[in-house]
Design a protein around this motif. Structure first.
Motif, PDB file in Angstrom:
ATOM      1  N   ARG A 443      -3.120  -9.853  -3.527  1.00  0.00           N
ATOM      2  CA  ARG A 443      -2.996 -10.184  -2.042  1.00  0.00           C
ATOM      3  C   ARG A 443      -2.431 -10.907  -2.612  1.00  0.00           C
ATOM      4  O   ARG A 443      -2.773 -11.213  -1.341  1.00  0.00           O
ATOM      5  CB  ARG A 443      -4.372  -9.007  -1.850  1.00  0.00           C
ATOM      6  CG  ARG A 443      -4.946  -8.289  -2.068  1.00  0.00           C
ATOM      7  CD  ARG A 443      -6.544  -7.926  -1.870  1.00  0.00           C
ATOM      8  NE  ARG A 443      -7.082  -8.150  -0.653  1.00  0.00           N
ATOM      9  CZ  ARG A 443      -8.111  -7.830  -0.691  1.00  0.00           C
ATOM     10  NH1 ARG A 443      -8.712  -7.706  -1.117  1.00  0.00           N
ATOM     11  NH2 ARG A 443      -8.415  -7.990   0.801  1.00  0.00           N
ATOM     12  N   PRO A 448       2.178  -9.495   3.481  1.00  0.00           N
ATOM     13  CA  PRO A 448       0.877  -8.907   4.091  1.00  0.00           C
ATOM     14  C   PRO A 448       1.688  -7.123   4.538  1.00  0.00           C
ATOM     15  O   PRO A 448       1.132  -6.352   4.167  1.00  0.00           O
ATOM     16  CB  PRO A 448       0.377  -9.303   5.535  1.00  0.00           C
ATOM     17  CG  PRO A 448       0.189 -10.522   4.470  1.00  0.00           C
ATOM     18  CD  PRO A 448       1.044 -10.996   3.369  1.00  0.00           C
ATOM     19  N   LEU A 449       2.903  -7.180   4.531  1.00  0.00           N
ATOM     20  CA  LEU A 449       3.207  -6.547   4.668  1.00  0.00           C
ATOM     21  C   LEU A 449       4.036  -5.736   4.203  1.00  0.00           C
ATOM     22  O   LEU A 449       3.840  -4.613   3.832  1.00  0.00           O
ATOM     23  CB  LEU A 449       4.920  -7.023   5.537  1.00  0.00           C
ATOM     24  CG  LEU A 449       6.037  -6.135   5.692  1.00  0.00           C
ATOM     25  CD1 LEU A 449       6.026  -4.720   6.812  1.00  0.00           C
ATOM     26  CD2 LEU A 449       7.543  -6.080   5.980  1.00  0.00           C
ATOM     27  N   GLN A 452       1.431  -3.318   2.834  1.00  0.00           N
ATOM     28  CA  GLN A 452       1.391  -2.634   4.055  1.00  0.00           C
ATOM     29  C   GLN A 452       2.319  -1.092   3.425  1.00  0.00           C
ATOM     30  O   GLN A 452       1.797   0.308   3.733  1.00  0.00           O
ATOM     31  CB  GLN A 452       1.218  -2.832   5.329  1.00  0.00           C
ATOM     32  CG  GLN A 452       1.085  -1.735   6.387  1.00  0.00           C
ATOM     33  CD  GLN A 452      -0.384  -1.568   6.095  1.00  0.00           C
ATOM     34  OE1 GLN A 452      -1.600  -1.892   6.218  1.00  0.00           O
ATOM     35  NE2 GLN A 452      -0.495  -0.263   6.089  1.00  0.00           N
ATOM     36  N   ARG A 455       1.148   0.819   0.064  1.00  0.00           N
ATOM     37  CA  ARG A 455      -0.186   1.634   0.993  1.00  0.00           C
ATOM     38  C   ARG A 455      -0.086   2.605   1.858  1.00  0.00           C
ATOM     39  O   ARG A 455      -0.355   3.796   1.405  1.00  0.00           O
ATOM     40  CB  ARG A 455      -1.298   0.988   1.734  1.00  0.00           C
ATOM     41  CG  ARG A 455      -1.986  -0.711   0.910  1.00  0.00           C
ATOM     42  CD  ARG A 455      -2.842  -0.804   2.019  1.00  0.00           C
ATOM     43  NE  ARG A 455      -3.350  -2.087   1.239  1.00  0.00           N
ATOM     44  CZ  ARG A 455      -3.634  -3.069   1.798  1.00  0.00           C
ATOM     45  NH1 ARG A 455      -2.913  -3.451   2.405  1.00  0.00           N
ATOM     46  NH2 ARG A 455      -4.464  -4.356   0.813  1.00  0.00           N
ATOM     47  N   ASN A 456       1.390   2.431   2.636  1.00  0.00           N
ATOM     48  CA  ASN A 456       2.344   3.788   2.953  1.00  0.00           C
ATOM     49  C   ASN A 456       2.342   4.197   2.395  1.00  0.00           C
ATOM     50  O   ASN A 456       2.251   5.994   2.328  1.00  0.00           O
ATOM     51  CB  ASN A 456       3.170   3.041   4.235  1.00  0.00           C
ATOM     52  CG  ASN A 456       2.470   2.301   5.233  1.00  0.00           C
ATOM     53  OD1 ASN A 456       1.300   2.211   5.205  1.00  0.00           O
ATOM     54  ND2 ASN A 456       3.702   1.443   6.172  1.00  0.00           N
TER      55      ASN A 456
END
Length: 473
Positions: A443, A448-449, A452, A455-456
């Motif tokens: 992290r 952050p992108l 994400q 995670r998607n």
């Protein structure tokens, strides 16, 4: 410790794959619950040992029905807690070691189809028996499995010439998080028909699905392999030697391993029978290997000329070229015994990092200085695959400091090392993966992108979060 209680899932698993392959007694499950470095022991509802892909799929469907998490496991040789369950006891371990068949070898297509539980060394030996080479090679090859190698995108000593495990795989068979079987076991080198689904599962550490088989690339056996050890003063000189060797030898240069003197000091101490080729110690060493398609004489002449020119240019202080297989194995043993020597010396703080090759020298100098400033006397046990930018940058306690006390500083040391890796444009994990140990650090260094998007993908393929939960993300 009392045996785990029976429940409906365990009974259903016994009915599906046989009671002998559903382990619940502590004495039977223990080897599957402890990590390779023996620093963490988890707990599990049961250890499941399916015998084929259909059984894997059936077990996954049962786990989905009962909402029980699955921890896929191969040889359990990982170093980041990616293949062991947590301490809750709510998950099952799904061991792939009974899926150990080599399904096919295609000499003309230069491919092998192997199941996930095949031991890496078995695959190497099977390829050699067909007059072919499977070039993935690493210290744990006698116990690690190809499924685990794929799940972590393992590297090893041959990446310079042949690439990571991802580059050696042409297709996969995968059991999805819903218990369906996806297969691309076609052995195609070109298949431009949409998204690279195969690539999603390689390096995913079992968090998206369970690899059950793979089509692997094979190569012609080299006519000769020649090994040499060169002694130098600095990592920068090693980088210059790398450029010289690549210019002269091209694709024949298959290994280029850097080792600091601290590494060989440990090997000398803990493996006193090891033969040291130089009478005096040197600050750095490089192990080079050529794989030649012509002859041993051609390889010997080529390597000797490279080293002679390096000696004349004062780039190398000393060098020795192996004149026999026995001598070559002796040189490689110096490299391969480093990890065992570290373990015998005591606890140490390991880092598996990658950097742009051109920045490795600056990284080592800068980070060594930062660590010595904060932890005077700490010992830098630096070695790795210099040709592909992968360093095992390990830090051991000063001679007069208890290693348990030193390991208590692991978080501070990791921060110094990984911040330096980031400043030099590198990655905090080159070939070991993220698992649990590096999950929080990911992290810090992923945008952050990026996180994400990961995670998607996880949500799309494993919406119930049953595939190795708590690992990577």
């Amino acid at each position: 410790m009392n045996a785990l209680p029976e429940n409906a899932l365990v009974d259903a698993c016994r009915a599906l794959i046989g009671a002998a392959h559903v382990l619940t007694a502590p004495g039977d499950t223990a080897p599957y619950l402890i990590d390779q470095r023996r620093r963490f022991t988890g707990n599990a509802l049961a250890v499941l040992r399916p015998g084929d892909t259909d059984e894997v799929a059936g077990l996954v469907r049962l786990c989905v029905q009962h909402r029980v998490a699955i921890v896929p496991q191969g040889g359990n040789t990982g170093l980041v807690l990616g293949s062991v369950p947590d301490s809750s006891g709510n998950a099952v371990v799904l061991s792939l070691n009974r899926l150990n068949r080599i399904r096919a070898v295609d000499i003309v297509n230069n491919t092998m189809t192997a199941e996930a539980g095949c031991i890496l060394q078995t695959i190497q030996e099977s390829a050699a028996g067909h007059g072919r080479l499977f070039p993935l090679s690493l210290a744990a090859q006698g116990t690690c499995t190809i499924g685990g190698n794929l799940s972590t995108n393992a590297g090893g000593t041959g990446v310079l010439r042949y690439g990571n495990t991802r580059d050696l795989c042409l297709g996969l068979e995968v059991v999805t998080a819903q218990g369906e079987i996806f297969s691309s076991l076609r052995g195609l080198r070109k298949d431009n028909t949409g998204y690279d689904l195969r690539g999603l599962f390689i390096g995913a550490e079992g968090t998206l699905g369970i690899i059950t088989a793979a089509v692997l690339k094979l190569f012609p056996q080299p006519k000769a392999t020649v090994t040499a050890l060169a002694a130098l003063r600095t990592p920068q000189q090693a980088l210059t030697l790398l450029t010289m060797a690549q210019d002269r030898c091209g694709a024949a240069l298959t290994a280029f391993e850097l080792m600091s003197d601290a590494c060989l000091q440990l090997v000398r101490r803990h493996f006193p029978a090891s033969q040291m080729p130089f009478s005096e110690p040197h600050a750095q060493y490089v192990l080079l290997e050529l794989s030649d398609s012509e002859s041993e004489a051609h390889a010997q002449a080529l390597l000797q000329q490279v080293l002679a020119d390096a000696l004349q240019a004062a780039l190398v202080d000393d060098a020795v070229v192996a004149g026999s297989l026995t001598q070559s194995l002796s040189l490689w043993a110096l490299r391969e015994q480093i990890s065992d020597a570290q373990a015998r010396e005591g606890k140490n703080i390991k880092h598996d990092v990658s950097l742009p090759i051109s920045r490795i020298g600056d990284f080592i100098n800068t980070t060594d200085a930062l660590l010595q400033q904060r932890f005077p006397g700490c010992r830098m046990v630096t070695f790795g695959h210099l040709g592909d930018g992968n360093l095992h940058y390990n830090v051991a306690a000063p001679i007069d400091v208890d290693d348990n006390d030193f390991v208590a500083s692991q978080s501070a040391i990791n921060l110094i090392v990984h911040d330096s890796v980031d400043r030099h444009g590198g990655s905090i994990s080159a070939e070991h993966g993220i698992g649990v140990l590096k999950r929080e650090e990911l992290r810090r260094y992923k945008s952050p992108l990026e996180l994400q998007l990961m995670r998607n993908i996880k949500q799309a393929l494993d919406p119930l979060n049953l595939m190795n939960p708590g690992k990577v993300l």
